[in-house]
Design a protein around this motif. Structure first.
Motif, PDB file in Angstrom:
ATOM      1  N   ARG A 177       0.836  -1.213   0.000  1.00  0.00           N
ATOM      2  CA  ARG A 177       0.000   0.000   0.000  1.00  0.00           C
ATOM      3  C   ARG A 177       0.861   1.250   0.000  1.00  0.00           C
ATOM      4  NH1 ARG A 177      -3.386  -3.223   3.389  1.00  0.00           N
ATOM      5  NH2 ARG A 177      -2.260  -2.505   5.238  1.00  0.00           N
ATOM      6  N   ASP A 181       0.884   3.699  -3.223  1.00  0.00           N
ATOM      7  CA  ASP A 181       0.407   5.073  -3.014  1.00  0.00           C
ATOM      8  C   ASP A 181       1.429   6.095  -3.511  1.00  0.00           C
ATOM      9  OD1 ASP A 181      -1.983   4.222  -1.974  1.00  0.00           O
ATOM     10  OD2 ASP A 181      -1.483   4.667   0.125  1.00  0.00           O
ATOM     11  N   LYS A 185       0.801   8.969  -6.567  1.00  0.00           N
ATOM     12  CA  LYS A 185       0.986  10.411  -6.383  1.00  0.00           C
ATOM     13  C   LYS A 185       1.622  11.082  -7.601  1.00  0.00           C
ATOM     14  CE  LYS A 185       1.356  10.153  -1.340  1.00  0.00           C
ATOM     15  NZ  LYS A 185       2.278  10.229  -0.171  1.00  0.00           N
ATOM     16  N   GLU A 197      -7.857  -3.967  -5.890  1.00  0.00           N
ATOM     17  CA  GLU A 197      -8.020  -2.844  -4.959  1.00  0.00           C
ATOM     18  C   GLU A 197      -8.857  -3.261  -3.749  1.00  0.00           C
ATOM     19  OE1 GLU A 197      -6.375   0.239  -5.860  1.00  0.00           O
ATOM     20  OE2 GLU A 197      -5.584  -1.377  -7.123  1.00  0.00           O
ATOM     21  N   TYR A 201      -6.964  -2.741  -0.388  1.00  0.00           N
ATOM     22  CA  TYR A 201      -7.441  -1.562   0.337  1.00  0.00           C
ATOM     23  C   TYR A 201      -8.798  -1.761   1.006  1.00  0.00           C
ATOM     24  CZ  TYR A 201      -3.722   1.109  -1.975  1.00  0.00           C
ATOM     25  OH  TYR A 201      -2.510   1.575  -2.407  1.00  0.00           O
ATOM     26  N   ARG A 212     -11.148   7.075  -3.862  1.00  0.00           N
ATOM     27  CA  ARG A 212      -9.880   7.047  -3.112  1.00  0.00           C
ATOM     28  C   ARG A 212      -8.738   7.577  -3.975  1.00  0.00           C
ATOM     29  NH1 ARG A 212      -6.326   3.171  -3.253  1.00  0.00           N
ATOM     30  NH2 ARG A 212      -7.838   1.619  -4.002  1.00  0.00           N
ATOM     31  N   LEU A 213      -8.708   7.177  -5.238  1.00  0.00           N
ATOM     32  CA  LEU A 213      -7.643   7.645  -6.128  1.00  0.00           C
ATOM     33  C   LEU A 213      -7.800   9.124  -6.470  1.00  0.00           C
ATOM     34  CD1 LEU A 213      -7.065   4.608  -6.206  1.00  0.00           C
ATOM     35  CD2 LEU A 213      -6.655   4.818  -8.662  1.00  0.00           C
ATOM     36  N   ILE A 216      -6.194  11.081  -3.793  1.00  0.00           N
ATOM     37  CA  ILE A 216      -4.730  11.109  -3.902  1.00  0.00           C
ATOM     38  C   ILE A 216      -4.293  12.160  -4.919  1.00  0.00           C
ATOM     39  CG2 ILE A 216      -2.728   9.740  -4.662  1.00  0.00           C
ATOM     40  CD1 ILE A 216      -4.049   7.300  -3.401  1.00  0.00           C
TER      41      ILE A 216
END
Length: 306
Positions: A177, A181, A185, A197, A201, A212-213, A216
């Motif tokens: 994770r 992540d 980014k 996913e 997650y 969620r994405l 980010i």
């Protein structure tokens, strides 16, 4: 001005089961499968696969195979004494399972020369990588790779990333994770698979994955969901695109990778996300009707143009 397309990762020797005890050897790997599809569909004549290669006959055959299909290796290092990884596909119906031999594969050294890696990513329209690309590297090499991708993005490259979670490649889920992540980014287009996913997650739905994405900072997301519809989020405009139904699939190997290649090819041509997903589904449907991960270029092109 940016030009050309590059994918980063590991291309392995692929053994696919034939009749009886016969096996067919080819080449495959998640990011290479996607680049293969892009090579078939893209108008770019500057396409490279960035990895690390051995100096054995199998590695030489692999590089020659790339060259025959107009795929270069940019500044990828050639590691004396190293060799490619190997996987075998076994099928139960159309569903596949894999056995791997990759612990000392040359690709694990793809970030061993940071200057060459950075040079390989210079002036690219698109840079593509995956969670498997990150998983096969040690921690310092991951940092080197992510820094090189981030620098390419700062100089105008678009970055596409498939998190492609494979638990056996990671020491634990928390590490996976954290590293994935970090990849997200620096991502412009994310191409996750919902079941991955959900496992990593705990996402309750493809919509939850997309949200969620978005948080980010990913602007464009295509959540694959097997035979279900793909969920697309483009600057928070969210919609679904139904999959193309195949009544009797032959081999599902590489279907998600082909979807990624179809989607990215369409976006490179300037098509909107909804049309890109529609075409990507057609390409994935074509791939599940052949054995192995790599469909002939003409089959991919016909599917893309449907």
């Amino acid at each position: 001005m940016t030009e050309g397309i590059v994918a980063i990762g590991e291309c392995m020797l692929e053994l696919s089961g034939q009749t009886g005890h016969s096996w067919r050897m080819g080449f495959g790997g998640d990011t290479f499968n996607t680049l293969w599809t892009i090579r078939a569909l893209s108008e770019s004549d500057n396409v490279d696969y960035v990895s690390a290669f051995g100096d054995d006959p199998f590695s030489q055959d692999q590089i020659a195979f790339f060259r025959e299909n107009d795929i270069g290796i940019a500044k990828s290092p050639i590691i004396p004494g190293a060799r490619p990884g190997l996987y075998a596909i076994t099928l139960k119906g159309a569903e596949r399972s894999f056995t791997y031999w990759r612990g000392d594969a040359a690709a694990r050294q793809l970030a061993s020369n940071p200057a060459a890696l950075a040079k390989s990513l210079e002036q690219r329209t698109l840079v593509y990588f995956s969670g498997i690309t990150l998983a096969i590297l040690d921690a310092p090499s991951r940092r080197t790779l992510l820094q090189a991708i981030s620098a390419a993005r700062a100089h105008g490259s678009h970055i596409a990333f498939d998190p492609n979670y494979r638990p056996r490649l990671w020491p634990d889920a928390a590490t996976a994770r954290a590293v994935i992540d970090e990849g997200l980014k620096i991502t412009d287009i994310a191409l996750p698979t919902f079941t991955d996913e959900q496992e990593l997650y705990g996402d309750a739905s493809p919509e939850a994955t997309a949200r969620r994405l978005e948080e980010i900072g990913v602007a464009e997301i295509a959540v694959k969901n097997g035979e279900g519809a793909a969920l697309i989020s483009h600057y928070e405009d969210m919609f679904t695109v139904p999959a193309s139904h195949v009544a009797e699939p032959l081999d599902t190997t590489g279907a998600g990778d082909a979807f990624n290649g179809g989607y990215l090819s369409a976006r490179l041509l300037g098509l909107p996300p909804k049309e890109a997903a529609r075409r990507a589904h057609h390409v994935a449907a074509a791939v599940v009707q052949i054995r192995g991960a790599l469909a002939p270029f003409d089959i991919l092109q016909l599917a893309f143009d449907l």
